[in-house]
Design a protein around this motif. Structure first.
Motif, PDB file in Angstrom:
ATOM      1  N   ARG A 206      -6.666  11.042   5.254  1.00 44.70           N
ATOM      2  CA  ARG A 206      -8.040  11.458   4.991  1.00 44.70           C
ATOM      3  C   ARG A 206      -8.743  11.805   6.306  1.00 44.70           C
ATOM      4  O   ARG A 206      -8.360  11.334   7.368  1.00 44.70           O
TER       5      ARG A 206
ATOM      6  N   THR B 197     -13.446   6.064   6.541  1.00 43.10           N
ATOM      7  CA  THR B 197     -12.039   5.668   6.632  1.00 43.10           C
ATOM      8  C   THR B 197     -11.828   4.515   7.603  1.00 43.10           C
ATOM      9  O   THR B 197     -10.877   3.752   7.460  1.00 43.10           O
TER      10      THR B 197
ATOM     11  N   CYS C 185     -13.205  -3.030  -0.845  1.00 40.74           N
ATOM     12  CA  CYS C 185     -11.762  -3.278  -0.805  1.00 40.74           C
ATOM     13  C   CYS C 185     -11.357  -4.088  -2.043  1.00 40.74           C
ATOM     14  O   CYS C 185     -10.988  -5.260  -1.931  1.00 40.74           O
TER      15      CYS C 185
ATOM     16  N   TYR D  26      -9.343  -0.262  -7.762  1.00 40.89           N
ATOM     17  CA  TYR D  26      -9.560   1.177  -7.571  1.00 40.89           C
ATOM     18  C   TYR D  26      -8.399   1.932  -8.197  1.00 40.89           C
ATOM     19  O   TYR D  26      -7.244   1.514  -8.034  1.00 40.89           O
ATOM     20  N   PRO D  27      -8.568   3.021  -8.919  1.00 38.40           N
ATOM     21  CA  PRO D  27      -9.823   3.741  -9.139  1.00 38.40           C
ATOM     22  C   PRO D  27     -10.486   3.428 -10.485  1.00 38.40           C
ATOM     23  O   PRO D  27     -10.941   4.343 -11.164  1.00 38.40           O
TER      24      PRO D  27
ATOM     25  N   ASN E 167       0.845  -1.203   0.000  1.00 41.28           N
ATOM     26  CA  ASN E 167       0.000   0.000   0.000  1.00 41.28           C
ATOM     27  C   ASN E 167       0.875   1.246   0.000  1.00 41.28           C
ATOM     28  O   ASN E 167       0.685   2.162   0.790  1.00 41.28           O
TER      29      ASN E 167
ATOM     30  N   HIS F 287     -15.757   3.728  -4.913  1.00 39.27           N
ATOM     31  CA  HIS F 287     -15.047   4.462  -3.864  1.00 39.27           C
ATOM     32  C   HIS F 287     -13.871   3.639  -3.368  1.00 39.27           C
ATOM     33  O   HIS F 287     -13.811   2.435  -3.535  1.00 39.27           O
ATOM     34  N   ARG F 288     -12.920   4.339  -2.739  1.00 40.52           N
ATOM     35  CA  ARG F 288     -11.768   3.656  -2.147  1.00 40.52           C
ATOM     36  C   ARG F 288     -12.185   2.983  -0.850  1.00 40.52           C
ATOM     37  O   ARG F 288     -13.037   3.479  -0.132  1.00 40.52           O
TER      38      ARG F 288
ATOM     39  N   PHE G  92      -1.211   4.526  -0.452  1.00 39.34           N
ATOM     40  CA  PHE G  92      -2.535   4.660   0.168  1.00 39.34           C
ATOM     41  C   PHE G  92      -2.607   5.976   0.935  1.00 39.34           C
ATOM     42  O   PHE G  92      -1.728   6.287   1.739  1.00 39.34           O
TER      43      PHE G  92
ATOM     44  N   LYS H 164     -15.399   0.436  -9.730  1.00 42.56           N
ATOM     45  CA  LYS H 164     -15.457   0.622  -8.285  1.00 42.56           C
ATOM     46  C   LYS H 164     -15.815   2.056  -7.962  1.00 42.56           C
ATOM     47  O   LYS H 164     -15.264   2.978  -8.531  1.00 42.56           O
TER      48      LYS H 164
END
Length: 706
Positions: free
Chosen positions: A166, A244, A289, A293-294, A159, A300-301, A162, A298
């Protein structure tokens, strides 16, 4: 990085990789099976776990509380010894976890990376620190000589990019399909934890409370996969930002057509009397999950963190068939941090775990230190009195039940200071917003209004003081951090001061009004000093110098020409910055300087300069609105202060030159209003009125933005 830490106190990182031939599943634990152990740049070594698979299952049975208490204690000690001996056989670990690190790093993140199903069964978390390790002889995950956060990782998960910083938004998913759950206790706990970021007031109506809490925390009960997916998508559609952190409270259950593998007992989407046994992969898809993405498939994250308050959510179960534990499959699907339990977690333990984890998450603290502190909290909360109750016995190794899968972003150390500062600022902002709302609340009676305003402003002041205290531990010589922190402090002080002064005008009692005016002036002077300090720290921060000039004008009705020219020249350099945020700041600073020039000319009875330059600046700022809406609204609030606050304050200073404080000027104005009325004369225009009218015209260019 392996075994190193930077001078600013970043944590150390050590990864132990355990590899073997063959697929992840269909391999029983055996003393004959060889695992290749890799640690940093050190020579690899071969490990064998001295247990047959059925012997490990016997030990795990006791650790799952199926045997007597004495058996549990014996197996706990024996398994901890075996885990300790295994780690001691890896020379690279001893070298990496040298006690010399203790003075240079706050803690060490020890990550064990493997895809072997049988190793997922082995409780490395129980290990006692071997000789040569920090805190030798004590539980490795609990010793304080060098705090060690032990996590696991799928070797296929990375990740690196990532976004960890946020805005924190928590979704609590609760399902009682498998039996009674402590949903009210968990929700009340989370509600209490998020309160500083919600900012409810005792006088808030129920609808206002619900709306405020919903910005940060949502509760979904009677959960099924359809409701979860719909809630997640609706949140993105409504707010533009996904949750989140997701906290799942439910019972575990056996999955169909598997050999002792656990899932989550959710409600069936169509049959209310049935249980829907959901495995990790299906839950990961529901939570968004997905590795694409993106891509357009999909919406949304996925979340940054999933916490599972479910029984044995990190229990591998059978190794004979493909698949893994619920926690591992969520992590393997891309969730950076998944917290579960490899043994049944007590109800009390789940509450302690939830409280400790989410206090850290909400504060923006390092998730690894938060995990270490959570283990300590679970261990410290246990009663040691003789004749322990069954509840206490069940929680006796909750600290070791905690199993964490983590693959964190590479830039986490760089992101965390800013993220924590942002979370602190959000706490302060909600308190300031409350003061604004109370001030504009005309529905209350005057006495009630003043009491509510006093309560709201006191909370804002306390939050500002807490932020100032925190800055003393945060800056560590970092110029950017000092500038950012001082900017937040100065802005808060300015807002508090102006609100106090506005309140003073609404208070009928002269003594009370004088007290509020004095406090307001003190806050404005403190803010002015803080802005000047920012400019002294970093001479390229033209915005800070402009803020100083604005407050100095409000307090003294003067603008120092050399500083005005300096601020303008610096802003002209910054107005073409490649960073949109800095361009907005520079253009806003130039526009404020135009406002100050108009006001001073008006105060001195001179003609105002053309508004062409101000209009051009406003239009350029407007163009940048879609790319920097946050910076725009911050600037817009400052522009409004020239109309609502600064011009009037400066007029007081001009008309009452002998008064030593704003409180005296307020008293002079009150006395003049109480004098006997004289024959009416044609009123003279007040100084600043023409300038304020011109400023108001410029601000109308922003009227349609929202």
């Amino acid at each position: 990085m392996n075994g190193t830490a930077s001078a600013d106190g970043q944590p150390g990182f050590v990864e132990l990789q355990l590899l073997r031939h063959g697929p992840p599943h269909n391999q029983l634990l055996s003393p004959l099976t060889e695992y290749l152990a890799l640690c940093g740049d050190h020579p690899n070594t071969t490990l064998r776990i001295p247990l047959e698979h059925n012997a490990l299952e016997t030990r795990l049975r006791a650790l799952r509380y199926f045997d007597s208490e004495q058996t549990r204690v014996d197996q706990l000690r024996e398994t901890a010894r075996i885990a300790s001996e295994l780690l001691a056989k890896v020379p690279g670990l001893i070298a990496e976890l040298s006690s010399d690190w203790a003075e240079s790093v706050p803690f060490v993140h020890l990550s064990i990376a493997s895809r072997a199903s049988e190793l997922a069964l082995f409780p490395f978390e129980l290990a006692v620190a071997p000789d040569g390790f920090p805190g030798a002889g004590q539980p490795l995950c609990l010793q304080k000589q060098m705090p060690i956060c032990l996590t696991r990782r799928s070797r296929s998960v990375r990740n690196e990019d990532f976004p960890w910083d946020r805005k924190v938004k928590v979704l609590m998913i609760a399902s009682d399909a498998g039996g009674e759950i402590p949903v009210l206790q968990h929700y009340a706990l989370l509600r209490k934890i998020v309160e500083p970021w919600v900012g409810t007031m005792p006088s808030d109506p129920d609808e206002d409370r619900k709306r405020k809490v919903g910005r940060v925390l949502r509760l979904l009960t009677q959960a099924n996969v359809d409701k979860i997916e719909r809630t997640l998508c609706d949140e993105v559609d409504l707010t533009g930002a996904p949750f989140t952190h997701i906290h799942v409270l439910a019972h575990g259950c056996d999955l169909p057509d598997t050999d002792r593998r656990s899932g989550i007992a959710f409600h069936h989407p169509t049959a209310a009397d049935k249980i829907d046994a959901v495995d990790g992969k299906r839950l990961a898809e529901t939570l968004g999950c997905l590795p694409d993405y993106p891509a357009t498939s999909k919406r949304h994250r996925g979340p940054a963190v999933v916490t599972l308050a479910t029984c044995s959510s990190a229990d591998q179960g059978s190794v004979a068939i493909p698949g893994a534990s619920l926690a591992f499959e969520l992590h393997d699907s891309g969730v950076p941090l998944v917290v579960g339990s490899q043994f049944p977690l007590s109800a009390e333990g789940s509450i302690i775990m939830t409280e400790s984890l989410y206090r850290g998450f909400m504060a923006g603290r390092d998730p690894r230190s938060t995990i270490w502190e959570t283990r300590r909290a679970l261990q410290a909360s246990l009663s040691q009195s003789p004749g322990s109750s069954a509840v206490v016995e069940r929680s006796a190794h909750d600290w070791a039940s905690l199993t964490v899968y983590a693959a964190l972003p590479d830039d986490l150390e760089d992101v965390l200071p800013k993220h924590r500062r942002t979370q602190k600022k959000r706490r302060l902002d909600v308190r300031l917003d409350n003061v604004y709302h109370v001030y504009h609340d005309l529905r209350s009676k005057p006495d009630d209004w003043l009491a509510t305003f006093h309560e709201a402003s006191t909370r804002a002041v306390n939050e500002e003081q807490k932020f100032q205290e925190w800055t003393k531990t945060d800056e560590r010589g970092d110029t950017r951090a000092r500038v950012d922190n001082s900017g937040i402090v100065a802005s808060a002080q300015k807002q508090i001061g102006l609100l106090y002064l506005r309140a003073a005008k609404k208070i009928a009692n002269d003594d009370d009004a004088s007290e509020w005016a004095t406090a307001g002036e003190d806050w404005l002077r403190a803010s002015r000093f803080e802005y000047l300090k920012i400019f002294q720290i970093s001479r390229d921060e033209s915005w800070a110098l402009v803020q100083y000039l604005a407050l100095d004008f409000a307090l003294r009705a003067v603008v120092e020409d050399p500083l005005w020219i300096t601020a303008r020249e610096l802003a002209l350099v910054e107005e073409h910055s490649p960073q949109v945020k800095r361009r907005v700041w520079a253009l806003s600073a130039l526009l404020e300087l135009e406002f100050l020039q108009w006001l001073m000319a008006d105060f001195q009875g001179q003609a105002l300069a053309s508004n062409a330059q101000a209009d051009a600046l406003a239009k350029r700022i407007r163009v940048l609105f879609p790319e920097a809406s946050g910076e725009f609204w911050s600037a817009k609030r400052q522009f409004d202060r020239y109309v609502n606050d600064f011009a009037e304050l400066a007029l007081f200073a001009k008309d009452h030159p002998n008064a030593t404080s704003l409180a005296e000027r307020y008293q002079d104005r009150r006395k003049s209003r109480k004098k006997v009325a004289r024959p009416r004369r044609k009123p003279r225009p007040k100084s600043g009125q023409q300038a304020v009218a011109e400023i108001d015209k410029v601000l109308r260019l922003f009227a349609d933005l929202s």
